[in-house]
Write a protein that holds these residues in place. Sequence first.
Motif, PDB file in Angstrom:
ATOM      1  N   ASN A  99       0.822  -1.213   0.000  1.00 31.19           N
ATOM      2  CA  ASN A  99       0.000   0.000   0.000  1.00 31.19           C
ATOM      3  C   ASN A  99       0.853   1.260   0.000  1.00 31.19           C
ATOM      4  OD1 ASN A  99      -1.804  -2.066   1.938  1.00 31.19           O
ATOM      5  ND2 ASN A  99      -2.965  -0.975   0.387  1.00 31.19           N
ATOM      6  N   ASN A 100       1.994   1.201   0.676  1.00 32.75           N
ATOM      7  CA  ASN A 100       2.893   2.344   0.719  1.00 32.75           C
ATOM      8  C   ASN A 100       4.293   1.825   1.025  1.00 32.75           C
ATOM      9  OD1 ASN A 100       3.803   5.059   0.750  1.00 32.75           O
ATOM     10  ND2 ASN A 100       1.848   5.723   1.624  1.00 32.75           N
ATOM     11  N   ASN A 101       5.311   2.661   0.802  1.00 33.42           N
ATOM     12  CA  ASN A 101       6.687   2.194   0.983  1.00 33.42           C
ATOM     13  C   ASN A 101       7.373   2.768   2.219  1.00 33.42           C
ATOM     14  OD1 ASN A 101       7.065   4.816   0.154  1.00 33.42           O
ATOM     15  ND2 ASN A 101       8.514   4.328  -1.497  1.00 33.42           N
ATOM     16  N   ALA A 102       6.635   3.513   3.052  1.00 30.80           N
ATOM     17  CA  ALA A 102       7.212   4.051   4.288  1.00 30.80           C
ATOM     18  C   ALA A 102       6.111   4.239   5.315  1.00 30.80           C
ATOM     19  CB  ALA A 102       7.917   5.384   4.032  1.00 30.80           C
ATOM     20  N   CYS A 103       6.402   3.930   6.564  1.00 30.64           N
ATOM     21  CA  CYS A 103       5.419   4.115   7.640  1.00 30.64           C
ATOM     22  C   CYS A 103       4.953   5.570   7.715  1.00 30.64           C
ATOM     23  CB  CYS A 103       6.029   3.709   8.976  1.00 30.64           C
ATOM     24  SG  CYS A 103       6.756   2.063   9.030  1.00 30.64           S
ATOM     25  N   GLN A 104       5.923   6.483   7.599  1.00 33.85           N
ATOM     26  CA  GLN A 104       5.640   7.904   7.740  1.00 33.85           C
ATOM     27  C   GLN A 104       4.718   8.433   6.645  1.00 33.85           C
ATOM     28  OE1 GLN A 104       6.026  11.134  10.080  1.00 33.85           O
ATOM     29  NE2 GLN A 104       7.709   9.716  10.303  1.00 33.85           N
ATOM     30  N   GLN A 121      -4.195  -4.324  -1.865  1.00 30.82           N
ATOM     31  CA  GLN A 121      -2.966  -3.587  -2.163  1.00 30.82           C
ATOM     32  C   GLN A 121      -3.094  -2.933  -3.536  1.00 30.82           C
ATOM     33  OE1 GLN A 121      -2.132  -6.780  -0.587  1.00 30.82           O
ATOM     34  NE2 GLN A 121      -1.371  -5.872   1.298  1.00 30.82           N
ATOM     35  N   GLN A 122      -3.045  -1.627  -3.547  1.00 33.05           N
ATOM     36  CA  GLN A 122      -3.216  -0.889  -4.799  1.00 33.05           C
ATOM     37  C   GLN A 122      -1.899  -0.588  -5.495  1.00 33.05           C
ATOM     38  OE1 GLN A 122      -3.262   0.540  -1.869  1.00 33.05           O
ATOM     39  NE2 GLN A 122      -2.521   2.654  -1.944  1.00 33.05           N
ATOM     40  N   ASP A 123      -0.792  -1.111  -4.948  1.00 31.31           N
ATOM     41  CA  ASP A 123       0.507  -0.863  -5.569  1.00 31.31           C
ATOM     42  C   ASP A 123       1.310  -2.155  -5.583  1.00 31.31           C
ATOM     43  OD1 ASP A 123       2.464   0.593  -6.851  1.00 31.31           O
ATOM     44  OD2 ASP A 123       2.419   2.228  -5.394  1.00 31.31           O
ATOM     45  N   ALA A 124       2.348  -2.184  -6.425  1.00 29.18           N
ATOM     46  CA  ALA A 124       3.190  -3.375  -6.557  1.00 29.18           C
ATOM     47  C   ALA A 124       4.532  -2.975  -7.145  1.00 29.18           C
ATOM     48  CB  ALA A 124       2.511  -4.419  -7.445  1.00 29.18           C
ATOM     49  N   ALA A 148       4.525  -5.319  13.238  1.00 31.38           N
ATOM     50  CA  ALA A 148       4.832  -6.455  12.371  1.00 31.38           C
ATOM     51  C   ALA A 148       3.717  -6.683  11.360  1.00 31.38           C
ATOM     52  CB  ALA A 148       5.050  -7.713  13.209  1.00 31.38           C
ATOM     53  N   GLY A 149       2.457  -6.514  11.799  1.00 27.52           N
ATOM     54  CA  GLY A 149       1.329  -6.658  10.889  1.00 27.52           C
ATOM     55  C   GLY A 149       1.311  -5.591   9.820  1.00 27.52           C
ATOM     56  N   ALA A 150       1.704  -4.366  10.180  1.00 30.95           N
ATOM     57  CA  ALA A 150       1.767  -3.289   9.184  1.00 30.95           C
ATOM     58  C   ALA A 150       2.912  -3.523   8.208  1.00 30.95           C
ATOM     59  CB  ALA A 150       1.935  -1.940   9.891  1.00 30.95           C
ATOM     60  N   PHE A 151       4.028  -4.015   8.701  1.00 32.52           N
ATOM     61  CA  PHE A 151       5.144  -4.320   7.797  1.00 32.52           C
ATOM     62  C   PHE A 151       4.702  -5.304   6.711  1.00 32.52           C
ATOM     63  CE2 PHE A 151       8.758  -3.047  10.854  1.00 32.52           C
ATOM     64  CZ  PHE A 151       9.180  -2.009  10.023  1.00 32.52           C
ATOM     65  N   ILE A 152       4.044  -6.394   7.106  1.00 30.29           N
ATOM     66  CA  ILE A 152       3.662  -7.386   6.107  1.00 30.29           C
ATOM     67  C   ILE A 152       2.425  -6.955   5.325  1.00 30.29           C
ATOM     68  CG2 ILE A 152       2.311  -8.764   7.761  1.00 30.29           C
ATOM     69  CD1 ILE A 152       4.321 -10.059   4.743  1.00 30.29           C
ATOM     70  N   GLY A 153       1.431  -6.395   5.994  1.00 28.30           N
ATOM     71  CA  GLY A 153       0.177  -6.069   5.336  1.00 28.30           C
ATOM     72  C   GLY A 153       0.235  -4.836   4.479  1.00 28.30           C
ATOM     73  N   ASP A 154       0.923  -3.797   4.940  1.00 27.14           N
ATOM     74  CA  ASP A 154       0.941  -2.513   4.244  1.00 27.14           C
ATOM     75  C   ASP A 154       2.118  -2.361   3.294  1.00 27.14           C
ATOM     76  OD1 ASP A 154      -1.083  -2.225   6.066  1.00 27.14           O
ATOM     77  OD2 ASP A 154      -0.155  -0.603   7.205  1.00 27.14           O
ATOM     78  N   MET A 155       3.237  -3.043   3.604  1.00 21.63           N
ATOM     79  CA  MET A 155       4.442  -2.869   2.798  1.00 21.63           C
ATOM     80  C   MET A 155       5.000  -4.168   2.225  1.00 21.63           C
ATOM     81  SD  MET A 155       6.461   0.282   4.655  1.00 21.63           S
ATOM     82  CE  MET A 155       6.592  -0.395   6.292  1.00 21.63           C
ATOM     83  N   GLY A 156       4.377  -5.298   2.549  1.00 17.20           N
ATOM     84  CA  GLY A 156       4.857  -6.566   2.010  1.00 17.20           C
ATOM     85  C   GLY A 156       6.210  -6.976   2.542  1.00 17.20           C
TER      86      GLY A 156
END
Length: 525
Positions: A120-125, A186-189, A312-320
């Motif tokens: 979904n995005n490439n950085a938490c911030q 996930q709208q990005d790849a 950890a869930g955001a790392f895998i779910g939001d950023m793969g």
Amino acid sequence: MAVEMVIKLLVLILIALQFTLYSCGGGGGSDNDSLSNDNDSQTGMVDDNEVPNNNLIEHLSAGDATIMSVLPSAFSQESANLTAIDRIKRFNIGDDFFENPWVEKRASTELRDGLGPLFNNNACQDCHIRDGRGHAPTVSATDDGTDFSSLLIRASKSNITVEQRRSMEQSLIANVPDSAVGGQLQQDAIFNVRKEAGLRVSYETVSVSFADGHTVELRKPLWHLTSLYAGNGYDFDSDTVFSARVAPPMIGLGMLALIEESDIVANADPADLDGNGISGKANYVWEVESSSVQLGRFGWKAGQPSIRQQIAGAFIGDMGLTNEIFPEENCLAHQTDCSSSPNGNGDQNDDYPFEVAPEVLDNVEFYSHNLAVPARRDAYSDSVQAGKALFQQAGCHHCHIESFTTAVSEVFLEQSKQTIFPYTDMLLHDMGQDLADFTLANQPVAESVLVEFLANAREWRTPPLWGLGLAQTVDPEATFLHDGRARTILEAVLWHGGEAEAAKQHVLQFNQSQRDALLSFLKDL
């Protein structure tokens, strides 16, 4: 009169001393500030016409860890009582990995590679903007909103087997994901991998009127979701429930983690035995590392038991990004381009079977525990105290509980044994049909459908209100509620339904001066 003046002077001196004691500490993020560089943060904090009756601590929302700032970087500061050099260093390392973008495996950045394949995005911030809340996509008169950089869509099935339902009720699984895209769209790849979904949103206008005739126009979202695998026979399941969720603010998480479970559960009343219309319930969820059921605390439906598992869930779910808690890529069987993509496991110094190094997860966890809550600016003024009284008269305080005392911790010293004012009960509440999760046709889903462990489609965890008044200082585009539909705090109040319907109806009787007072209080938090 002389005695009154002396008392008032002593009050002001005590406040000033508290500010001095709690303003030490530097900053996290790229544009941090401390009290010494933040002249405006020292003004408007106390009304000299009142002697407060709460021992002068209400303005210190996070106790000793409270920081003094009203600047756009107000949510990016470390706890004021984080003073040990080695702990500040850990905070700053965690900040670096939270703030800077991750890249796909082909890059040479060993400790920050492995992005995707789907994300979904490439950085938490970039989701938690300046460590604050995200926002719903903006729309124009002619175009739908397509910027989903800080809002994601979860997906789960409603027509599940008896065994699957039992597993959810026993908190063994969160839900049953959609078979085409999994549990999150996930709208990005990365390059050469097909994106999962096309996302758009438009809005309908809904008007709400107060008793005195004042009208507020709300916006109701209409979500337009497309499976990009539909052409290959993998469209969304017909029974899929969608859940839109804006990135929540990061401040004060370490304090919420240390609220005693018994204190949270003490406020639960799932059967509404006291008959007040409020039936908060605890969500119980699966904790991966301990392989046990634990109280849910974090996320819009309290679906995570700890800050560590939330990260950890955001790392895998939001950023793969795979990690020691979630070591498997989120590729489905038909997503062969995803499953055949190179991973970023290990680094040049160590070989481990996932992408986020254990020490990186540790440091981001420490960083997230220590993002401080800013002090209130005007807590003891007449208007703010009047607004607080109206907040309580409307019954808002039944869910937005003012204060807790945190547990003793030998690990997270800065959050240990603090009196805090988060304005949350950490429980799930039915917020009504208008705020329910939805179908592909934008129809609300019934409360009988479980969506995330014990949380149903109409239930949401009471969000903490601390920092509310600075949300749009930190990010002028910040929006409110779980799906970001509310552009203002008042709009957010007026969307409340379900268990909060009576409170909203009470607010709708307020005249202009009462509305102003209520908003003065909420904006001071």
